[in-house]
Scaffold this motif. Structure first.
Motif, PDB file in Angstrom:
ATOM      1  N   VAL A  21     -21.012 -93.018  14.036  1.00  0.00           N
ATOM      2  CA  VAL A  21     -21.396 -91.607  14.051  1.00  0.00           C
ATOM      3  C   VAL A  21     -20.661 -90.944  15.195  1.00  0.00           C
ATOM      4  N   HIS A  22     -19.968 -89.858  14.890  1.00  0.00           N
ATOM      5  CA  HIS A  22     -19.388 -89.092  15.983  1.00  0.00           C
ATOM      6  C   HIS A  22     -19.715 -87.628  15.794  1.00  0.00           C
ATOM      7  N   ILE A  23     -19.924 -86.970  16.924  1.00  0.00           N
ATOM      8  CA  ILE A  23     -20.360 -85.578  16.920  1.00  0.00           C
ATOM      9  C   ILE A  23     -19.484 -84.773  17.862  1.00  0.00           C
ATOM     10  N   CYS A  24     -19.462 -83.476  17.626  1.00  0.00           N
ATOM     11  CA  CYS A  24     -18.704 -82.586  18.507  1.00  0.00           C
ATOM     12  C   CYS A  24     -19.339 -82.588  19.891  1.00  0.00           C
ATOM     13  N   GLU A  25     -18.506 -82.469  20.891  1.00  0.00           N
ATOM     14  CA  GLU A  25     -18.980 -82.419  22.278  1.00  0.00           C
ATOM     15  C   GLU A  25     -19.963 -81.270  22.470  1.00  0.00           C
ATOM     16  N   SER A  26     -19.718 -80.148  21.802  1.00  0.00           N
ATOM     17  CA  SER A  26     -20.623 -79.001  21.936  1.00  0.00           C
ATOM     18  C   SER A  26     -22.009 -79.308  21.361  1.00  0.00           C
ATOM     19  N   THR A  27     -22.068 -80.090  20.293  1.00  0.00           N
ATOM     20  CA  THR A  27     -23.357 -80.490  19.723  1.00  0.00           C
ATOM     21  C   THR A  27     -24.088 -81.414  20.684  1.00  0.00           C
ATOM     22  N   LEU A  28     -23.369 -82.346  21.265  1.00  0.00           N
ATOM     23  CA  LEU A  28     -23.972 -83.257  22.231  1.00  0.00           C
ATOM     24  C   LEU A  28     -24.570 -82.475  23.404  1.00  0.00           C
ATOM     25  N   ALA A  29     -23.845 -81.471  23.877  1.00  0.00           N
ATOM     26  CA  ALA A  29     -24.341 -80.658  24.997  1.00  0.00           C
ATOM     27  C   ALA A  29     -25.608 -79.902  24.618  1.00  0.00           C
ATOM     28  N   SER A  30     -25.727 -79.504  23.351  1.00  0.00           N
ATOM     29  CA  SER A  30     -26.899 -78.737  22.926  1.00  0.00           C
ATOM     30  C   SER A  30     -28.161 -79.596  22.831  1.00  0.00           C
ATOM     31  N   PHE A  31     -28.028 -80.905  22.886  1.00  0.00           N
ATOM     32  CA  PHE A  31     -29.189 -81.798  22.846  1.00  0.00           C
ATOM     33  C   PHE A  31     -30.002 -81.751  24.125  1.00  0.00           C
ATOM     34  N   GLY A  32     -29.445 -81.187  25.180  1.00  0.00           N
ATOM     35  CA  GLY A  32     -30.168 -81.066  26.445  1.00  0.00           C
ATOM     36  C   GLY A  32     -30.598 -82.414  26.985  1.00  0.00           C
ATOM     37  N   SER A  33     -31.879 -82.542  27.314  1.00  0.00           N
ATOM     38  CA  SER A  33     -32.384 -83.764  27.944  1.00  0.00           C
ATOM     39  C   SER A  33     -32.329 -84.975  27.009  1.00  0.00           C
ATOM     40  N   LEU A  34     -32.261 -84.747  25.706  1.00  0.00           N
ATOM     41  CA  LEU A  34     -32.156 -85.880  24.770  1.00  0.00           C
ATOM     42  C   LEU A  34     -30.816 -86.601  24.903  1.00  0.00           C
ATOM     43  N   GLY A  51      -8.744 -76.644   9.595  1.00  0.00           N
ATOM     44  CA  GLY A  51      -9.452 -75.371   9.662  1.00  0.00           C
ATOM     45  C   GLY A  51     -10.063 -75.069  11.019  1.00  0.00           C
ATOM     46  N   ARG A  52     -10.135 -76.070  11.891  1.00  0.00           N
ATOM     47  CA  ARG A  52     -10.716 -75.874  13.241  1.00  0.00           C
ATOM     48  C   ARG A  52      -9.734 -76.188  14.337  1.00  0.00           C
ATOM     49  N   GLY A  53      -8.787 -77.059  14.047  1.00  0.00           N
ATOM     50  CA  GLY A  53      -7.838 -77.486  15.070  1.00  0.00           C
ATOM     51  C   GLY A  53      -8.418 -78.613  15.908  1.00  0.00           C
ATOM     52  N   PRO A  54      -7.847 -78.822  17.101  1.00  0.00           N
ATOM     53  CA  PRO A  54      -8.317 -79.915  17.952  1.00  0.00           C
ATOM     54  C   PRO A  54      -9.781 -79.730  18.340  1.00  0.00           C
ATOM     55  N   THR A  55     -10.587 -80.767  18.135  1.00  0.00           N
ATOM     56  CA  THR A  55     -12.021 -80.729  18.419  1.00  0.00           C
ATOM     57  C   THR A  55     -12.398 -81.975  19.210  1.00  0.00           C
ATOM     58  N   VAL A  56     -13.087 -81.772  20.323  1.00  0.00           N
ATOM     59  CA  VAL A  56     -13.500 -82.887  21.173  1.00  0.00           C
ATOM     60  C   VAL A  56     -14.782 -83.496  20.598  1.00  0.00           C
ATOM     61  N   THR A  57     -14.754 -84.811  20.386  1.00  0.00           N
ATOM     62  CA  THR A  57     -15.906 -85.518  19.825  1.00  0.00           C
ATOM     63  C   THR A  57     -16.232 -86.745  20.676  1.00  0.00           C
ATOM     64  N   ARG A  58     -17.419 -87.260  20.450  1.00  0.00           N
ATOM     65  CA  ARG A  58     -17.837 -88.529  21.049  1.00  0.00           C
ATOM     66  C   ARG A  58     -18.528 -89.352  19.970  1.00  0.00           C
ATOM     67  N   ARG A  59     -18.370 -90.662  20.052  1.00  0.00           N
ATOM     68  CA  ARG A  59     -19.070 -91.551  19.128  1.00  0.00           C
ATOM     69  C   ARG A  59     -20.408 -91.945  19.733  1.00  0.00           C
ATOM     70  N   ILE A  60     -21.444 -91.892  18.915  1.00  0.00           N
ATOM     71  CA  ILE A  60     -22.745 -92.393  19.335  1.00  0.00           C
ATOM     72  C   ILE A  60     -22.726 -93.893  19.064  1.00  0.00           C
ATOM     73  N   THR A  61     -22.934 -94.672  20.117  1.00  0.00           N
ATOM     74  CA  THR A  61     -22.858 -96.129  19.982  1.00  0.00           C
ATOM     75  C   THR A  61     -24.225 -96.785  19.991  1.00  0.00           C
ATOM     76  N   GLY A  62     -25.269 -96.026  20.311  1.00  0.00           N
ATOM     77  CA  GLY A  62     -26.604 -96.598  20.300  1.00  0.00           C
ATOM     78  C   GLY A  62     -27.638 -95.607  20.782  1.00  0.00           C
ATOM     79  N   LEU A  63     -28.889 -96.011  20.684  1.00  0.00           N
ATOM     80  CA  LEU A  63     -30.008 -95.194  21.141  1.00  0.00           C
ATOM     81  C   LEU A  63     -30.749 -95.954  22.220  1.00  0.00           C
ATOM     82  N   ARG A  64     -31.158 -95.247  23.234  1.00  0.00           N
ATOM     83  CA  ARG A  64     -31.948 -95.881  24.289  1.00  0.00           C
ATOM     84  C   ARG A  64     -33.395 -96.031  23.815  1.00  0.00           C
TER      85      ARG A  64
END
Length: 79
Positions: A21-34, A51-64
């Motif tokens: 699973v990978h998500i945009c960096e902006s989405t990750l930032a919107s999770f706040g304390s989560l 249609g968007r161009g370069p987009t910064v993403t991160r892979r979710i590797t697990g849940l705490r």
């Protein structure tokens, strides 16, 4: 979900890896304390989304521990 959200999700899926699973960096930032509850790649990656161009993403590797319970409690607060 409409428009840009669906297009972005589809393009992230198309450029992703199987069973990852990978998500945009902006989405990750919107999770706040989560965000502290997610295990993510230390280094962000940039993918070129049509249609968007370069987009910064991160892979979710697990849940705490406790994240699933936190999400479930948020879902039931309105009942």
């Amino acid at each position: 979900l409409f428009g840009d959200t669906v297009n972005t999700a589809a393009r992230l899926e198309a450029t992703g890896e199987v069973d990852r699973v990978h998500i945009c960096e902006s989405t990750l930032a919107s999770f706040g304390s989560l965000t502290d509850q997610l295990q993510v790649d230390k280094e962000p990656r940039t993918v070129d989304l049509k249609g968007r161009g370069p987009t910064v993403t991160r892979r979710i590797t697990g849940l705490r521990d406790g994240l699933a319970e936190t999400i479930l409690s948020l879902d039931t607060e309105g009942e």
